[in-house]
Scaffold this motif. Structure first.
Motif, short mmCIF file in Angstrom:
data_model
loop_
_atom_site.label_atom_id
_atom_site.label_comp_id
_atom_site.label_asym_id
_atom_site.label_seq_id
_atom_site.Cartn_x
_atom_site.Cartn_y
_atom_site.Cartn_z
N MET A 156 -21.42 13.30 50.69
CA MET A 156 -22.64 14.11 50.70
C MET A 156 -23.63 13.60 49.68
O MET A 156 -24.84 13.54 49.93
N ARG A 157 -23.16 13.21 48.50
CA ARG A 157 -24.06 12.69 47.47
C ARG A 157 -24.69 11.37 47.90
O ARG A 157 -25.84 11.06 47.56
N ASP A 158 -23.91 10.55 48.63
CA ASP A 158 -24.40 9.24 49.07
C ASP A 158 -25.26 9.32 50.32
O ASP A 158 -25.74 8.29 50.83
N GLY A 159 -25.43 10.54 50.85
CA GLY A 159 -26.26 10.71 52.03
C GLY A 159 -25.61 10.30 53.33
O GLY A 159 -26.29 10.09 54.34
N LYS A 160 -24.30 10.18 53.36
CA LYS A 160 -23.60 9.79 54.58
C LYS A 160 -23.53 10.97 55.54
O LYS A 160 -23.59 12.12 55.14
N ALA A 161 -23.40 10.63 56.82
CA ALA A 161 -23.35 11.66 57.85
C ALA A 161 -21.97 12.31 57.87
O ALA A 161 -20.95 11.67 57.63
N GLY A 162 -21.93 13.58 58.16
CA GLY A 162 -20.68 14.30 58.27
C GLY A 162 -20.92 15.66 58.90
O GLY A 162 -21.99 16.26 58.72
N ARG A 163 -19.94 16.14 59.60
CA ARG A 163 -20.10 17.41 60.31
C ARG A 163 -20.30 18.55 59.29
O ARG A 163 -19.45 18.79 58.43
N GLY A 164 -21.41 19.23 59.42
CA GLY A 164 -21.69 20.37 58.56
C GLY A 164 -22.23 20.02 57.20
O GLY A 164 -22.54 20.92 56.39
N TYR A 165 -22.40 18.72 56.87
CA TYR A 165 -22.85 18.33 55.54
C TYR A 165 -24.20 18.95 55.18
O TYR A 165 -24.48 19.27 54.02
N ALA A 166 -25.05 19.13 56.17
CA ALA A 166 -26.41 19.61 55.90
C ALA A 166 -26.41 20.99 55.26
O ALA A 166 -27.37 21.37 54.57
N HIS A 167 -25.38 21.76 55.51
CA HIS A 167 -25.34 23.13 54.98
C HIS A 167 -24.24 23.34 53.94
O HIS A 167 -23.89 24.48 53.64
N MET A 168 -23.69 22.25 53.42
CA MET A 168 -22.58 22.41 52.47
C MET A 168 -22.95 21.95 51.06
O MET A 168 -22.10 21.59 50.27
N GLY A 169 -24.24 22.00 50.75
CA GLY A 169 -24.68 21.67 49.41
C GLY A 169 -24.03 22.50 48.32
O GLY A 169 -23.78 21.99 47.21
N PRO A 170 -23.72 23.80 48.55
CA PRO A 170 -23.07 24.59 47.50
C PRO A 170 -21.76 24.00 46.99
O PRO A 170 -21.35 24.29 45.87
N LEU A 171 -21.10 23.17 47.79
CA LEU A 171 -19.84 22.57 47.34
C LEU A 171 -20.05 21.61 46.17
O LEU A 171 -19.10 21.25 45.49
N LEU A 172 -21.31 21.17 45.96
CA LEU A 172 -21.60 20.23 44.88
C LEU A 172 -21.89 20.94 43.56
O LEU A 172 -22.07 20.28 42.54
N GLN A 173 -21.94 22.27 43.58
CA GLN A 173 -22.38 23.00 42.40
C GLN A 173 -21.25 23.41 41.47
O GLN A 173 -21.49 23.91 40.38
N LEU A 174 -20.02 23.22 41.89
CA LEU A 174 -18.86 23.62 41.10
C LEU A 174 -17.84 22.50 41.14
O LEU A 174 -17.78 21.74 42.12
N SER A 175 -17.04 22.36 40.10
CA SER A 175 -16.05 21.27 40.06
C SER A 175 -15.09 21.40 41.24
O SER A 175 -14.77 22.51 41.69
N PRO A 176 -14.59 20.27 41.77
CA PRO A 176 -13.69 20.33 42.93
C PRO A 176 -12.42 21.13 42.65
O PRO A 176 -11.89 21.79 43.54
N HIS A 177 -11.92 21.08 41.43
CA HIS A 177 -10.72 21.84 41.11
C HIS A 177 -10.98 23.35 41.22
O HIS A 177 -10.13 24.10 41.72
#
Length: 802
Positions: free
Chosen positions: A69-90
């Protein structure tokens, strides 16, 4: 309360132990039912294990998608999953696992679970970016999720996720949990009108949880006193309770197998453990009536909390929302809510103490199986009502086999105990005895009708033990010499950590400060340190130092110096001293000048650091040899930690002590709000290496604890050899009947002198250093030089234990 004592048999004891198991199982079951009802199933040991395992598996895949998502690659649902970048993956993975586990016994709709998961993730994300003040205010809000959510939306850095973002994030995380854990499966259920997508727990997951719960249900017995003498410990794995295989029934809490491999059974620590278990106790039924009365009436006295929570005044509906009265109500209500939350656990302790006392009141004799920690310190296995409990718990017990008071000298030990529990333990023997004589009329009146004289006894330092003393003293006065007294009287060592350091290092200066030598009045190291601190404060204040003037406003007394002097020999850091100063200043200010005073205002921390510096310096000056030894132990512990070596040494009681503080790898995940209970989750539970810092900080206090535990063991053996049969203790605190106290006091001093007749620092230091490689040994600094103190002087130290 009229109770007929009973004489128990082994079959009665086995039935009691079955009851212990059933109580523990019922408690666990009710907790799980409550958690399920509140959708908090993950709050359990097996829930933590599953969550940790799931986090490990999800994080790697989650990181891959985040990078795409950070690299701008295509992926299903990526356009609406920006909130996943706001918190650590753990943290994202931990939220996904916790929410999923909380719904495990439900069959939620796929859409509903996705939105629930997104809402919880949103709240965690907003709280992670909140300021410290916002978090502090947030934690005081009501616990419900909607209230927490509304509060988070008012925070400065909060933002709103769109419905599409919430749904996309939730669906994606459900997919990751299903893909990587095998806990759930997404199913399509066809109905008459339309198909419904649901999320179900897999059968394998349900079976695993059910088996885990069945095992945990049997692993938490509610430990009670025994009604027949416990089994002697033949080795560290066999003894105590009579039921074979009872969970937790080992002599050593940690490293039992290691100790058992080299123990012969005749070591001092094992002999003393078996002797302590033979001491008979019983419920003080008169005190049970008094505590029950206070509990039923909702009284708060000493450590006894009111049975009912503090009543919150009703909201002032007649006032406008911006009225000052509403703000005042909010502050009062918030304070009372906090106080109720803080006091809930204390109320539970009192309720359990009373339940145990009432359950065991009919028994003629009670015994307490003992257990040792890895340093050899003795603990009683049953909780709540036992000789090491709080003031209420200890007041509910007396010895089962009292001894008659036959002389005024024996009666004086009862009087001294009374003065001690009232708060006069630093006076001379004669002054304490005189205080009781001066207040004899009040004491006897309390012993007859305590609730007509509550103001007097409730003002004591330990009010419930003092009330028990009043009853015993009234009975003694009524019956005279020959009256059989079963009331435990207690003497306590003076700052025992420094006492052991003084004897270990042969320090004459420290020995004089902590009553290892003869003196006409008890020496008070806390007062000595405080006098030097006050002198410096007055000098600084006269020179215009504002911090010194602020502290003098609070009239510091020995209670300020006591926690610092007590903990510094156990490797307390300067930051610990700062915390102690802050806590003392706030409590004193609340009692004297109110919340508007300087300890509650911005900038107060500078003044706390100022006081901590002074206290730390003067305490260190008075215990210089101990500080030098602590520094040396820290070097050894740190070196061992870096090399991954668990340090071992033999204590004077013959116990093999093994210190190993493991460093648990992985990420510690702090969740601010999950199922209304903040928690920390370790993603890896298998230790890989030792923690050098904890190994360094722990070595010095652990050596001292192993020494005071050895002293307790030696006292136990010598006391029984001298004919004493009533004995209790809390590490450096000793209890017996008044008629036996003179003999016990002699044993306490003679065993201390006898133990330190041998130089113990050298063999322990040799044993520790020998475990390090030669190259590392060469880097260890020189050992502290031993002084010239003669431990035999303790035999004549009148206030060594007072």
């Amino acid at each position: 309360m009229v109770v007929t004592p009973t004489v128990a048999s082994l079959s009665d004891q086995l039935a009691l132990e079955r009851e212990m198991l059933q109580i523990g199982a019922d408690t666990f079951s009710s907790r799980m039912v409550r958690n399920r009802a509140h959708k908090m199933e993950s709050l359990s040991k097996h829930g933590d294990l599953i969550a940790a395992a799931g986090v490990d598996k999800i994080v790697a895949d989650l990181r891959r998608h985040r990078n795409n998502m950070r690299d701008g690659k295509a992926g299903r649902g990526y356009a609406h999953m920006g909130p996943l970048l706001q918190l650590s993956p753990h943290k994202v993975a931990a939220v996904a696992m916790r929410v999923t586990l909380d719904q495990l016994s439900q069959v939620p709709k796929h859409h509903a679970l996705a939105m629930l998961l997104a809402d919880r993730l949103w709240l965690e994300t907003m709280l992670a970016r909140a300021s410290e003040y916002e978090l502090k205010v947030h934690n005081k809000q009501r616990a419900g999720f909607e209230h927490k959510k509304a509060d988070a939306m008012r925070m400065k850095n909060s933002e709103i996720w769109t419905p599409q973002e919430r749904l996309s994030v939730g669906v994606f995380l459900i997919h990751l949990v299903e893909l990587h854990t095998g806990l759930i499966q997404v199913c399509v259920e066809r109905g008459p009108m339309r198909s419904i997508k649901t999320v179900r727990a897999t059968q394998a997951a349900l079976d695993w949880v059910r088996n885990a719960e069945d095992q945990q249900r049997l692993l938490c017995p509610f430990a009670l006193p025994t009604i027949v003498p416990p089994r002697d410990w033949s080795d560290p794995m066999t003894g105590g309770y009579w039921t074979e295989g009872l969970p937790g029934n080992v002599l050593i809490k940690h490293n039992a197998e290691l100790v058992a491999a080299q123990a012969t059974g005749d070591e001092t620590f094992m002999v003393a453990a078996n002797l302590q278990q033979t001491v008979g106790w019983k419920v003080n039924r008169w005190m049970l009536e008094q505590v029950s009365h206070a509990w039923d009436k909702g009284l708060m006295i000493g450590s006894l909390m009111s049975r009912l929570p503090h009543e919150i005044p009703p909201y002032p509906k007649h006032l406008a929302d911006d009225d000052p009265g509403v703000l005042e109500w909010k502050m009062v209500a918030r304070t009372l809510h906090q106080r109720n939350d803080r006091d809930n656990s204390k109320r539970m302790v009192t309720a359990k103490q009373l339940w145990v006392a009432r359950r065991m009141a009919r028994e003629q004799v009670l015994y307490f199986p003992v257990q040792l920690d890895f340093r050899g310190r003795y603990y009683y296995r049953p909780g709540y009502m036992q000789p090491q409990a709080n003031d209420v718990g200890r007041s509910l017990l007396v010895f089962a086999n009292g001894t008659p008071i036959t002389s005024d000298a024996e009666a004086d030990w009862l009087r001294i105990h009374g003065a001690n529990t009232y708060g006069y333990s630093k006076l001379s023997w004669a002054s304490r005895i005189a205080w009781v004589h001066e207040h004899q009329e009040q004491i006897e009146a309390v012993g007859v009708e305590p609730w007509n004289h509550q103001e007097f006894w409730a003002s004591a330092k330990d009010p419930w033990q003092f009330l028990a003393f009043c009853r015993a003293y009234q009975q003694f006065s009524a019956h005279g010499y020959g009256w059989v007294c079963d009331q435990p009287v207690v003497l306590d060592c003076t700052c025992s950590g420094i006492q052991h350091y003084a004897a270990l290092l042969r320090s004459e200066d420290m020995a004089a400060l902590v009553n290892l030598t003869s003196s006409d009045t008890p020496q008070d190291i806390y007062r000595t340190v405080l006098d030097h601190v006050l002198a410096e404060l007055r000098t600084d204040a006269a020179a215009g130092n504002d911090h010194a003037a602020k502290w003098l406003q609070l009239s510091p007394d020995r209670t300020l110096a006591k926690p610092v002097v007590m903990t510094l020999p156990y490797s307390a850091t300067r930051l610990t001293v700062v915390d102690q100063c802050c806590a003392w200043a706030r409590e004193r200010a609340m009692d004297t000048v109110g919340r508007d005073s300087w300890p509650f205002k911005r900038g107060a921390m500078v003044s706390h650091h100022y006081m901590a510096t002074i206290l730390y310096r003067h305490t260190s000056n008075h215990i210089g040899p101990a500080k030098a030894a602590m520094t040396w132990f820290k070097k050894v512990g740190h070196a061992a930690g870096k090399l991954g070596l668990a340090l071992q040494w033999h204590s004077p009681s013959g116990l093999l002590v093994s210190q190993e503080y493991w460093d648990y790898t992985g990420v510690r995940i702090r969740l601010y709000h999950m199922s209304s209970v903040p928690m920390e989750l370790m993603t890896h539970h298998q230790p890989t290496e030792l923690n050098p810092k904890r190994m360094a900080n722990g070595l010095s206090p652990n050596v001292i604890h192993s020494l005071d535990a050895s002293h307790m063991a030696a006292v136990t053996i010598e006391a029984f050899a001298a004919g004493i049969r009533n004995l209790g203790g809390i590490h450096d605190c000793f209890a017996t009947t008044p008629a036996e106290m003179a003999t016990l006091r002699t044993c306490i001093r003679s065993t201390f002198a006898g133990m330190y007749a041998r130089d113990w620092f050298t063999p322990i230091a040799d044993e520790l250093v020998a475990q390090l490689p030669p190259a590392v040994q060469a880097k260890i600094p020189p050992r502290p030089v031993l002084g010239g103190f003669n431990p035999q002087l303790v035999n004549n130290a009148d206030y060594f234990v007072s």
